[in-house]
Design a protein around this motif. Structure first.
Motif, PDB file in Angstrom:
ATOM      1  N   ALA A   1     -28.288   3.606 -20.074  1.00 14.85           N
ATOM      2  CA  ALA A   1     -27.783   3.743 -21.442  1.00 14.85           C
ATOM      3  C   ALA A   1     -26.479   2.963 -21.590  1.00 14.85           C
ATOM      4  CB  ALA A   1     -27.549   5.210 -21.771  1.00 14.85           C
ATOM      5  N   ILE A   2     -26.221   2.494 -22.775  1.00 16.34           N
ATOM      6  CA  ILE A   2     -24.990   1.773 -23.034  1.00 16.34           C
ATOM      7  C   ILE A   2     -23.792   2.700 -22.784  1.00 16.34           C
ATOM      8  CG2 ILE A   2     -24.867   2.379 -25.485  1.00 16.34           C
ATOM      9  CD1 ILE A   2     -23.947  -0.464 -26.033  1.00 16.34           C
ATOM     10  N   ASN A   3     -22.714   2.108 -22.296  1.00 18.15           N
ATOM     11  CA  ASN A   3     -21.471   2.851 -22.052  1.00 18.15           C
ATOM     12  C   ASN A   3     -21.646   3.979 -21.032  1.00 18.15           C
ATOM     13  OD1 ASN A   3     -19.995   1.222 -23.808  1.00 18.15           O
ATOM     14  ND2 ASN A   3     -20.502   2.517 -25.570  1.00 18.15           N
ATOM     15  N   THR A   4     -22.450   3.708 -20.011  1.00 18.28           N
ATOM     16  CA  THR A   4     -22.551   4.623 -18.877  1.00 18.28           C
ATOM     17  C   THR A   4     -22.374   3.834 -17.585  1.00 18.28           C
ATOM     18  OG1 THR A   4     -24.951   4.432 -18.686  1.00 18.28           O
ATOM     19  CG2 THR A   4     -24.104   6.192 -20.093  1.00 18.28           C
ATOM     20  N   VAL A   5     -21.716   4.454 -16.630  1.00 20.81           N
ATOM     21  CA  VAL A   5     -21.550   3.834 -15.319  1.00 20.81           C
ATOM     22  C   VAL A   5     -21.717   4.897 -14.251  1.00 20.81           C
ATOM     23  CG1 VAL A   5     -20.038   1.941 -16.006  1.00 20.81           C
ATOM     24  CG2 VAL A   5     -19.040   4.130 -15.337  1.00 20.81           C
ATOM     25  N   HIS A   6     -22.013   4.428 -13.051  1.00 17.77           N
ATOM     26  CA  HIS A   6     -22.120   5.300 -11.894  1.00 17.77           C
ATOM     27  C   HIS A   6     -21.199   4.780 -10.797  1.00 17.77           C
ATOM     28  CE1 HIS A   6     -25.615   6.981 -13.859  1.00 17.77           C
ATOM     29  NE2 HIS A   6     -26.144   5.767 -13.930  1.00 17.77           N
ATOM     30  N   LEU A   7     -20.827   5.667  -9.912  1.00 19.32           N
ATOM     31  CA  LEU A   7     -20.059   5.276  -8.732  1.00 19.32           C
ATOM     32  C   LEU A   7     -20.753   5.874  -7.509  1.00 19.32           C
ATOM     33  CD1 LEU A   7     -17.468   3.817  -7.725  1.00 19.32           C
ATOM     34  CD2 LEU A   7     -16.378   6.085  -7.691  1.00 19.32           C
ATOM     35  N   GLN A   8     -21.379   5.015  -6.738  1.00 17.95           N
ATOM     36  CA  GLN A   8     -22.014   5.450  -5.495  1.00 17.95           C
ATOM     37  C   GLN A   8     -20.983   5.388  -4.380  1.00 17.95           C
ATOM     38  OE1 GLN A   8     -25.187   6.630  -4.945  1.00 17.95           O
ATOM     39  NE2 GLN A   8     -24.521   7.012  -2.841  1.00 17.95           N
ATOM     40  N   MET A   9     -20.733   6.512  -3.747  1.00 18.40           N
ATOM     41  CA  MET A   9     -19.713   6.597  -2.706  1.00 18.40           C
ATOM     42  C   MET A   9     -20.396   6.913  -1.381  1.00 18.40           C
ATOM     43  SD  MET A   9     -16.750   8.673  -4.785  1.00 18.40           S
ATOM     44  CE  MET A   9     -17.698  10.187  -4.875  1.00 18.40           C
ATOM     45  N   ASN A  10     -20.326   5.984  -0.457  1.00 11.46           N
ATOM     46  CA  ASN A  10     -20.931   6.156   0.862  1.00 11.46           C
ATOM     47  C   ASN A  10     -19.851   6.244   1.935  1.00 11.46           C
ATOM     48  OD1 ASN A  10     -23.501   5.904  -0.344  1.00 11.46           O
ATOM     49  ND2 ASN A  10     -23.520   3.685  -0.026  1.00 11.46           N
ATOM     50  N   SER A  11     -20.240   6.746   3.087  1.00 11.89           N
ATOM     51  CA  SER A  11     -19.323   6.848   4.233  1.00 11.89           C
ATOM     52  C   SER A  11     -18.010   7.498   3.826  1.00 11.89           C
ATOM     53  CB  SER A  11     -19.067   5.455   4.828  1.00 11.89           C
ATOM     54  OG  SER A  11     -20.273   4.846   5.216  1.00 11.89           O
ATOM     55  N   LEU A  12     -18.110   8.617   3.156  1.00 13.10           N
ATOM     56  CA  LEU A  12     -16.918   9.275   2.645  1.00 13.10           C
ATOM     57  C   LEU A  12     -16.022   9.771   3.770  1.00 13.10           C
ATOM     58  CD1 LEU A  12     -18.551  11.044  -0.377  1.00 13.10           C
ATOM     59  CD2 LEU A  12     -16.538   9.556  -0.507  1.00 13.10           C
ATOM     60  N   ARG A  13     -14.729   9.714   3.503  1.00  4.92           N
ATOM     61  CA  ARG A  13     -13.707  10.104   4.471  1.00  4.92           C
ATOM     62  C   ARG A  13     -12.832  11.202   3.872  1.00  4.92           C
ATOM     63  NH1 ARG A  13     -11.712   3.827   5.069  1.00  4.92           N
ATOM     64  NH2 ARG A  13     -13.608   2.997   6.060  1.00  4.92           N
ATOM     65  N   PRO A  14     -12.160  11.962   4.705  1.00  3.59           N
ATOM     66  CA  PRO A  14     -11.263  12.992   4.157  1.00  3.59           C
ATOM     67  C   PRO A  14     -10.218  12.412   3.203  1.00  3.59           C
ATOM     68  CG  PRO A  14     -11.651  13.394   6.481  1.00  3.59           C
ATOM     69  CD  PRO A  14     -12.301  12.077   6.166  1.00  3.59           C
ATOM     70  N   GLU A  15      -9.781  11.195   3.462  1.00  2.00           N
ATOM     71  CA  GLU A  15      -8.770  10.588   2.580  1.00  2.00           C
ATOM     72  C   GLU A  15      -9.332  10.174   1.229  1.00  2.00           C
ATOM     73  OE1 GLU A  15      -9.532   9.688   5.719  1.00  2.00           O
ATOM     74  OE2 GLU A  15      -9.519   7.479   5.959  1.00  2.00           O
ATOM     75  N   ASP A  16     -10.630  10.298   1.032  1.00  2.85           N
ATOM     76  CA  ASP A  16     -11.227  10.058  -0.294  1.00  2.85           C
ATOM     77  C   ASP A  16     -11.123  11.294  -1.182  1.00  2.85           C
ATOM     78  OD1 ASP A  16     -13.798   8.216   1.371  1.00  2.85           O
ATOM     79  OD2 ASP A  16     -12.134   7.382   0.213  1.00  2.85           O
ATOM     80  N   THR A  17     -10.660  12.384  -0.615  1.00  3.71           N
ATOM     81  CA  THR A  17     -10.512  13.604  -1.395  1.00  3.71           C
ATOM     82  C   THR A  17      -9.523  13.400  -2.531  1.00  3.71           C
ATOM     83  OG1 THR A  17     -11.043  15.037   0.476  1.00  3.71           O
ATOM     84  CG2 THR A  17      -9.752  16.011  -1.311  1.00  3.71           C
ATOM     85  N   ALA A  18      -9.960  13.674  -3.755  1.00  3.49           N
ATOM     86  CA  ALA A  18      -9.131  13.446  -4.933  1.00  3.49           C
ATOM     87  C   ALA A  18      -9.899  13.918  -6.165  1.00  3.49           C
ATOM     88  CB  ALA A  18      -8.792  11.971  -5.095  1.00  3.49           C
ATOM     89  N   VAL A  19      -9.205  13.947  -7.281  1.00  3.66           N
ATOM     90  CA  VAL A  19      -9.873  14.076  -8.571  1.00  3.66           C
ATOM     91  C   VAL A  19     -10.206  12.667  -9.035  1.00  3.66           C
ATOM     92  CG1 VAL A  19      -9.690  14.846 -10.958  1.00  3.66           C
ATOM     93  CG2 VAL A  19      -8.642  16.200  -9.124  1.00  3.66           C
ATOM     94  N   TYR A  20     -11.455  12.455  -9.353  1.00  5.76           N
ATOM     95  CA  TYR A  20     -11.912  11.143  -9.792  1.00  5.76           C
ATOM     96  C   TYR A  20     -12.037  11.138 -11.314  1.00  5.76           C
ATOM     97  CZ  TYR A  20     -12.747   9.621  -5.048  1.00  5.76           C
ATOM     98  OH  TYR A  20     -12.567   9.241  -3.749  1.00  5.76           O
ATOM     99  N   TYR A  21     -11.439  10.105 -11.908  1.00  4.77           N
ATOM    100  CA  TYR A  21     -11.419   9.976 -13.359  1.00  4.77           C
ATOM    101  C   TYR A  21     -12.172   8.729 -13.799  1.00  4.77           C
ATOM    102  CZ  TYR A  21      -7.570  13.337 -13.222  1.00  4.77           C
ATOM    103  OH  TYR A  21      -6.789  14.448 -13.021  1.00  4.77           O
ATOM    104  N   CYS A  22     -12.913   8.877 -14.870  1.00  3.86           N
ATOM    105  CA  CYS A  22     -13.523   7.734 -15.528  1.00  3.86           C
ATOM    106  C   CYS A  22     -12.629   7.336 -16.703  1.00  3.86           C
ATOM    107  CB  CYS A  22     -14.916   8.103 -16.018  1.00  3.86           C
ATOM    108  SG  CYS A  22     -15.797   6.757 -16.848  1.00  3.86           S
ATOM    109  N   ALA A  23     -12.418   6.035 -16.849  1.00  5.58           N
ATOM    110  CA  ALA A  23     -11.571   5.529 -17.930  1.00  5.58           C
ATOM    111  C   ALA A  23     -12.333   4.490 -18.733  1.00  5.58           C
ATOM    112  CB  ALA A  23     -10.307   4.919 -17.352  1.00  5.58           C
ATOM    113  N   ALA A  24     -12.003   4.387 -20.013  1.00  4.29           N
ATOM    114  CA  ALA A  24     -12.697   3.432 -20.876  1.00  4.29           C
ATOM    115  C   ALA A  24     -11.719   2.810 -21.863  1.00  4.29           C
ATOM    116  CB  ALA A  24     -13.835   4.119 -21.623  1.00  4.29           C
ATOM    117  N   ASP A  25     -11.993   1.570 -22.189  1.00  3.05           N
ATOM    118  CA  ASP A  25     -11.201   0.881 -23.201  1.00  3.05           C
ATOM    119  C   ASP A  25     -12.027  -0.277 -23.740  1.00  3.05           C
ATOM    120  OD1 ASP A  25      -8.045   0.908 -23.966  1.00  3.05           O
ATOM    121  OD2 ASP A  25      -8.905  -1.099 -24.176  1.00  3.05           O
TER     122      ASP A  25
END
Length: 122
Positions: free
Chosen positions: A73-97
């Motif tokens: 669909a228009i204006n949709t994105v995905h983020l595939q995250m592989n080989s995750l590490r403890p330092e990837d721990t965070a709140v993930y935000y999507c931004a648009a402009d």
């Protein structure tokens, strides 16, 4: 009223994968540049991934492990995250402009989602 909605966060173990999704709605006919940022406790908001004029760009700490892609669909994105590490721990935000002047700068984006928590822990 523009709305940005993320989904897909959760608790995973090191080495696991996770897929985040984001959809922007609200202004009929508008197309948005979309990006992912993340923020860990006590740290500044960090650029993760974005499309910049058709080319995918990544922050240095995720390059080679994360992949941004467009949804069906228009204006949709995905983020595939592989080989995750403890330092990837965070709140993930999507931004648009409609036209961010610097794709990697959080100051360039007018519209933000509420964030989704990703925790990587054994």
């Amino acid at each position: 009223q523009v709305q940005v909605v993320e989904s897909g966060g959760g608790l995973v173990r090191p080495g696991d994968s996770l897929r985040l999704s984001c959809a922007v709605s609200g202004r009929t006919g508008s197309r948005y540049f979309m990006a992912w940022f993340r923020q860990a406790p006590g740290k500044e908001r960090e650029f993760v991934a974005a499309f910049n004029w058709g080319v995918d760009r990544y922050g240095p700490s995720v390059k080679g492990r994360f992949t941004i892609s467009r949804g069906d669909a228009i204006n949709t994105v995905h983020l595939q995250m592989n080989s995750l590490r403890p330092e990837d721990t965070a709140v993930y935000y999507c931004a648009a402009d409609e036209r961010p002047y610097e794709y990697y700068s959080h100051n360039s984006y007018d519209f933000w989602g509420q964030g989704t928590q990703v925790t990587v822990s054994s």
